[in-house]
Design an enzyme around this catalytic site. Structure first.
Site, PDB file in Angstrom:
ATOM      1  N   THR A 179      15.538 -21.063  15.590  1.00  0.00           N
ATOM      2  CA  THR A 179      16.265 -21.924  16.531  1.00  0.00           C
ATOM      3  C   THR A 179      15.930 -23.369  16.194  1.00  0.00           C
ATOM      4  O   THR A 179      14.767 -23.776  16.313  1.00  0.00           O
ATOM      5  CB  THR A 179      15.831 -21.594  17.973  1.00  0.00           C
ATOM      6  OG1 THR A 179      16.099 -20.208  18.194  1.00  0.00           O
ATOM      7  CG2 THR A 179      16.578 -22.437  18.982  1.00  0.00           C
TER       8      THR A 179
ATOM      9  N   ARG B 235       3.441 -15.599  25.066  1.00  0.00           N
ATOM     10  CA  ARG B 235       3.666 -17.037  24.930  1.00  0.00           C
ATOM     11  C   ARG B 235       4.310 -17.576  26.212  1.00  0.00           C
ATOM     12  O   ARG B 235       5.324 -17.070  26.656  1.00  0.00           O
ATOM     13  CB  ARG B 235       4.558 -17.325  23.701  1.00  0.00           C
ATOM     14  CG  ARG B 235       3.797 -17.096  22.388  1.00  0.00           C
ATOM     15  CD  ARG B 235       4.666 -17.351  21.175  1.00  0.00           C
ATOM     16  NE  ARG B 235       5.525 -16.215  20.866  1.00  0.00           N
ATOM     17  CZ  ARG B 235       6.264 -16.118  19.767  1.00  0.00           C
ATOM     18  NH1 ARG B 235       6.254 -17.088  18.871  1.00  0.00           N
ATOM     19  NH2 ARG B 235       7.011 -15.062  19.536  1.00  0.00           N
TER      20      ARG B 235
ATOM     21  N   PHE C  42      20.100 -14.203  18.616  1.00  0.00           N
ATOM     22  CA  PHE C  42      20.177 -14.059  20.080  1.00  0.00           C
ATOM     23  C   PHE C  42      19.415 -12.836  20.592  1.00  0.00           C
ATOM     24  O   PHE C  42      19.586 -12.453  21.748  1.00  0.00           O
ATOM     25  CB  PHE C  42      21.646 -13.981  20.515  1.00  0.00           C
ATOM     26  CG  PHE C  42      22.429 -15.228  20.177  1.00  0.00           C
ATOM     27  CD1 PHE C  42      22.417 -16.319  21.030  1.00  0.00           C
ATOM     28  CD2 PHE C  42      23.149 -15.318  18.992  1.00  0.00           C
ATOM     29  CE1 PHE C  42      23.112 -17.484  20.712  1.00  0.00           C
ATOM     30  CE2 PHE C  42      23.859 -16.481  18.668  1.00  0.00           C
ATOM     31  CZ  PHE C  42      23.832 -17.562  19.534  1.00  0.00           C
TER      32      PHE C  42
ATOM     33  N   CYS D 292      10.822 -18.633  23.929  1.00  0.00           N
ATOM     34  CA  CYS D 292      12.088 -19.345  23.694  1.00  0.00           C
ATOM     35  C   CYS D 292      12.509 -20.284  24.818  1.00  0.00           C
ATOM     36  O   CYS D 292      12.669 -21.484  24.577  1.00  0.00           O
ATOM     37  CB  CYS D 292      13.197 -18.336  23.426  1.00  0.00           C
ATOM     38  SG  CYS D 292      12.955 -17.460  21.879  1.00  0.00           S
TER      39      CYS D 292
HETATM   40  P1  NAD Z   1       6.707 -15.998  15.194  1.00  0.00           P
HETATM   41  O1  NAD Z   1       5.728 -17.037  15.510  1.00  0.00           O
HETATM   42  O2  NAD Z   1       6.561 -14.623  15.749  1.00  0.00           O
HETATM   43  O3  NAD Z   1       6.843 -15.837  13.605  1.00  0.00           O
HETATM   44  C1  NAD Z   1       6.924 -16.920  12.713  1.00  0.00           C
HETATM   45  C2  NAD Z   1       6.280 -16.487  11.401  1.00  0.00           C
HETATM   46  O4  NAD Z   1       6.522 -17.478  10.419  1.00  0.00           O
HETATM   47  C3  NAD Z   1       4.758 -16.324  11.478  1.00  0.00           C
HETATM   48  O5  NAD Z   1       4.394 -15.027  11.063  1.00  0.00           O
HETATM   49  C4  NAD Z   1       4.217 -17.396  10.520  1.00  0.00           C
HETATM   50  O6  NAD Z   1       3.048 -16.984   9.846  1.00  0.00           O
HETATM   51  C5  NAD Z   1       5.385 -17.530   9.559  1.00  0.00           C
HETATM   52  N1  NAD Z   1       5.401 -18.795   8.796  1.00  0.00           N
HETATM   53  C6  NAD Z   1       5.198 -20.067   9.248  1.00  0.00           C
HETATM   54  N2  NAD Z   1       5.331 -20.942   8.245  1.00  0.00           N
HETATM   55  C7  NAD Z   1       5.623 -20.235   7.124  1.00  0.00           C
HETATM   56  C8  NAD Z   1       5.885 -20.586   5.764  1.00  0.00           C
HETATM   57  N3  NAD Z   1       5.894 -21.860   5.366  1.00  0.00           N
HETATM   58  N4  NAD Z   1       6.156 -19.596   4.884  1.00  0.00           N
HETATM   59  C9  NAD Z   1       6.164 -18.310   5.293  1.00  0.00           C
HETATM   60  N5  NAD Z   1       5.930 -17.915   6.557  1.00  0.00           N
HETATM   61  C10 NAD Z   1       5.664 -18.860   7.477  1.00  0.00           C
HETATM   62  O7  NAD Z   1       8.137 -16.613  15.627  1.00  0.00           O
HETATM   63  P2  NAD Z   1       9.418 -15.835  16.205  1.00  0.00           P
HETATM   64  O8  NAD Z   1       9.233 -15.489  17.636  1.00  0.00           O
HETATM   65  O9  NAD Z   1       9.824 -14.777  15.235  1.00  0.00           O
HETATM   66  O10 NAD Z   1      10.496 -17.022  16.165  1.00  0.00           O
HETATM   67  C11 NAD Z   1      11.009 -17.528  14.948  1.00  0.00           C
HETATM   68  C12 NAD Z   1      12.191 -18.408  15.270  1.00  0.00           C
HETATM   69  O11 NAD Z   1      13.241 -17.628  15.878  1.00  0.00           O
HETATM   70  C13 NAD Z   1      11.885 -19.536  16.267  1.00  0.00           C
HETATM   71  O12 NAD Z   1      12.650 -20.668  15.924  1.00  0.00           O
HETATM   72  C14 NAD Z   1      12.376 -18.957  17.589  1.00  0.00           C
HETATM   73  O13 NAD Z   1      12.741 -19.960  18.501  1.00  0.00           O
HETATM   74  C15 NAD Z   1      13.591 -18.177  17.150  1.00  0.00           C
HETATM   75  N6  NAD Z   1      13.948 -17.062  18.021  1.00  0.00           N
HETATM   76  C16 NAD Z   1      12.978 -16.288  18.569  1.00  0.00           C
HETATM   77  C17 NAD Z   1      13.330 -15.217  19.394  1.00  0.00           C
HETATM   78  C18 NAD Z   1      12.267 -14.354  20.018  1.00  0.00           C
HETATM   79  O14 NAD Z   1      12.595 -13.609  20.949  1.00  0.00           O
HETATM   80  N7  NAD Z   1      11.035 -14.389  19.568  1.00  0.00           N
HETATM   81  C19 NAD Z   1      14.684 -14.948  19.647  1.00  0.00           C
HETATM   82  C20 NAD Z   1      15.656 -15.755  19.058  1.00  0.00           C
HETATM   83  C21 NAD Z   1      15.280 -16.811  18.239  1.00  0.00           C
END
Ligand code: NAD
Length: 460
Positions: free
Chosen positions: A121, A329, A150, A261
Site C-alpha cells: 500500500t 499490530r 485488498f 492497515c
Molecule cells: P509484513 O511486515 O508482514 O511483511 C513485510 C516483509 O518485507 C517482511 O518480511 C520484511 O522482512 C520484508 N522486507 C522488508 N524490506 C525488504 C527488502 N528490502 N527486501 C526483501 N524483503 C524485505 O507486511 P505485510 O502485512 O505483508 O504488508 C505489506 C504491504 O501490504 C504493506 O504496504 C501493507 O500496508 C500492505 N497490505 C497489508 C495487508 C495486511 O492485511 N497485512 C493487506 C493489504 C495490504
C-alpha cells in the site's frame, strides 16, 4: 509465468502461494533469514487459516520456493512484486524506504524486460518514484504497475483467490496484458479486473481503507451516544443495517480499529491530502474517534473499580487485533494492557494464536505484571474481572458458571458485545459492553446518571 515476490510477510506469502497454486513458478524473497529458514523447513511464520497446507503442497510440487538471494530472485522472473512493509513515518506519511530499497535492487540486478508491481500500500505518486529509482541503475526496459491488495488477515486465502475486484494501475500495454492474464484464474466467477491509471489505483486502496475505518468509527461514535442516552447499539445497528443503502457489514461496535492497515493508511491519506493543501475533515474525525474509542472500555473498568485498580488482577481474552490471526499490530489489547499495568494492575491474558506475538511485544513485562496463558480458563485464576478484547468464536459460549466461580467480583467487560446482558444479569454477573444498557442500569459510562449508579454500586 515466472513470478518473484519480494517481501514474504502477510501479503507477500499469501500472494506468492496463491500465484503458485494457479500453476505459476514463484520465488518468495525476503531479507529476514530467520523467516526464510523457517519457511524452508516447512514452518509458516504467521497464523493464517489454510495457508500452511497450501504452502506445503506448492513447495512439494516445486512451484514455490523461498530465498534470501534477492539478486537471483530478480533475475529468475519477468514479473516482480514488491510486497514489503510501508509503516507510518513520524509525520504520519507512509515510509517508503523499504519499497525504494527493493526498487534499487531491481534496477541493479535487472537482466531483461520486467513488470515491476507495487503490491504494497503506497501513496499516490509512488509508481513514478519506483520508476525513477530503477532508472538510476539500469537502461533496460521495464514497466511499473500499481496493483494494491485488498485481502483481510484471517480470510486472506479466500480474499486472494476470490477477490471482489482486481485493481491494476498501468499505462504500458504489454504490462496490462501480462497482469490481466496472471489474474484471469482468480476472476472466473465474473468479478472485474479494473484497469486504470496508476495514481487512481494507488488512491483506490487508501480510499477503500479510509471508508471502512469511517464505518467503524461511525458506529463506535453512535455506540458512545447510546451509552449516554440509554439506547441499545445492537438494536440501532440492526435497524440501520437493514437499509439496503447502508447494509449490515462493518458496522459492529467495538474497542476501535487496529491492525497493520487501517491506523497507518488513515494517517497516510490525511498526510497526502495535507501535502496537497487539502484537509480531509471526515477522515481526521475518524481518527480522533478511534483514538478516543480505545480508552472507553478502560474508563468503564476504572469507573467500576472506583479508579483504584492498583493490585487488582484482570483476565483478558483476546490479544490479536481481530480473530483468525496472530497479528497484534496496533491491537486495542496493547493499549488496554498498558492502561491497566501502568495503573498497577496485573493482566492474565489468553489468545488462541497471538501469545508468541504478545511475548515479543511485552518482553519486559511478561512474568512481572503480564502473564500469558495457553488455556482461557487458567487466565481467570485469582482474577477480579474478565475483559474480552477479540471476538474469537471460542469466546462466544463460555461456561459462565465457572467464570462466576473463579472471578472475585464477578464482572465482565466485553469490548465486542459477545454476550447477552440479561442472561448475565440473571446470573448476578456485572456486565459492561459497548453501547448497550445493562438490565441493572450499569453501563459504566463516565457521564451522567448511569455513572452514579455504577459508583454507588462499587461503594456498596
Ligand atoms: P509484513 O511486515 O508482514 O511483511 C513485510 C516483509 O518485507 C517482511 O518480511 C520484511 O522482512 C520484508 N522486507 C522488508 N524490506 C525488504 C527488502 N528490502 N527486501 C526483501 N524483503 C524485505 O507486511 P505485510 O502485512 O505483508 O504488508 C505489506 C504491504 O501490504 C504493506 O504496504 C501493507 O500496508 C500492505 N497490505 C497489508 C495487508 C495486511 O492485511 N497485512 C493487506 C493489504 C495490504
Amino acid at each position: 509465468m515466472k513470478i518473484t515476490v519480494i517481501g514474504t510477510g502477510y501479503v507477500g506469502l499469501v500472494a506468492g502461494t496463491c500465484f503458485a497454486d494457479t500453476g505459476n513458478e514463484v520465488v518468495c524473497a525476503d531479507l529476514d533469514e530467520k523467516k526464510i529458514t523457517s519457511l524452508n523447513q516447512g514452518t509458516i511464520p504467521i497464523y493464517e487459516p489454510g495457508l500452511s497446507d497450501m504452502v506445503k503442497r506448492n513447495v512439494k510440487e516445486e512451484r514455490l520456493l523461498f530465498t534470501t538471494d534477492i539478486k537471483d530472485a530478480i533475475e529468475r522472473s519477468e514479473i516482480i512484486f514488491i510486497a514489503v512493509g510501508t509503516p507510518s513515518d513520524e509525520d504520519g506519511s507512509a515510509d517508503l524506504k523499504y519499497v525504494l530499497a527493493v526498487a534499487r535492487d531491481i534496477g541493479t540486478y535487472m537482466n531483461g524486460y520486467k513488470v515491476v508491481v507495487d503490491k504494497s500500500t503506497v501513496p499516490i505518486g509512488t509508481a513514478e518514484k519506483v520508476e525513477t529509482e530503477i532508472k538510476k541503475h539500469t537502461d533496460r526496459k521495464f514497466a511499473v504497475v500499481s496493483n494494491p491488495e485488498f485481502l483481510k488477515e484471517g480470510a486472506a486465502l479466500d480474499d486472494f483467490l476470490r477477490p471482489d475486484r482486481v485493481v491494476i494501475g498501468a499505462e504500458d500495454e504489454q504490462a496490462i496484458k501480462i497482469m490481466c492474464s496472471l489474474y484471469q484464474p482468480f476472476v472466473r466467477s465474473g468479478k472485474p479486473i479494473l484497469v486504470m491509471d496508476r495514481r487512481s489505483a494507488e488512491l483506490t486502496k487508501y480510499a477503500a481503507n479510509a471508508l471502512l475505518a469511517t464505518k467503524i468509527s461511525f458506529i463506535n461514535d453512535v455506540a458512545n451516544l447510546c451509552d449516554v442516552v440509554g439506547a441499545d447499539i445492537e438494536m440501532v445497528r440492526k435497524g440501520i443495517g437493514s437499509d439496503s443503502r447502508i447494509g449490515p457489514r462493518f458496522i459492529y461496535p467495538g474497542t476501535g480499529y487496529g491492525g497493520s492497515c487501517f491506523p497507518k493508511d488513515v494517517q497516510a491519506i490525511i498526510k497526502t491530502a495535507q501535502d496537497h493543501g487539502y484537509n480531509l475533515d471526515i477522515i481526521r474525525s475518524v481518527e480522533n474517534v478511534n483514538r478516543r474509542k480505545k480508552t472507553i472500555l478502560l474508563n468503564k473498568i476504572l469507573t467500576y473499580f472506583d479508579n483504584t485498580i492498583n493490585g487488582k488482577t484482570f483476565a483478558m481474552w483476546g490479544l490479536a487485533f481481530k480473530p483468525q490471526t496472530d497479528d497484534m499490530r496496533e491491537a486495542p489489547a496493547i493499549d488496554m494492557i498498558r492502561g491497566l499495568t501502568d495503573k498497577g494492575a496485573k493482566v492474565q491474558a489468553h489468545d488462541p494464536e497471538a501469545l508468541n506475538e504478545a511475548a515479543r511485544i511485552f518482553e519486559k513485562q511478561v512474568g512481572r505484571d503480564l502473564f500469558l496463558h495457553e488455556r482461557r480458563y487458567d487466565s481467570l485464576e485469582g482474577a477480579d474481572a474478565l475483559i474480552v478484547m477479540t471476538e474469537w468464536n471460542a469466546f462466544r459460549e463460555p461456561d459462565f458458571h465457572l467464570i462466576k466461580e473463579m472471578l472475585h467480583r464477578p464482572a465482565i467487560f466485553d469490548g465486542r458485545n459477545l454476550y447477552n446482558p440479561k442472561r448475565l444479569h440473571d446470573m448476578n454477573i456485572d456486565y459492561f459492553s459497548i453501547g448497550r444498557p445493562s438490565p441493572n442500569g450499569l453501563n459504566g459510562h463516565s457521564n451522567g446518571r448511569i455513572t452514579e449508579k455504577v459508583i454507588e454500586k462499587s461503594v456498596a
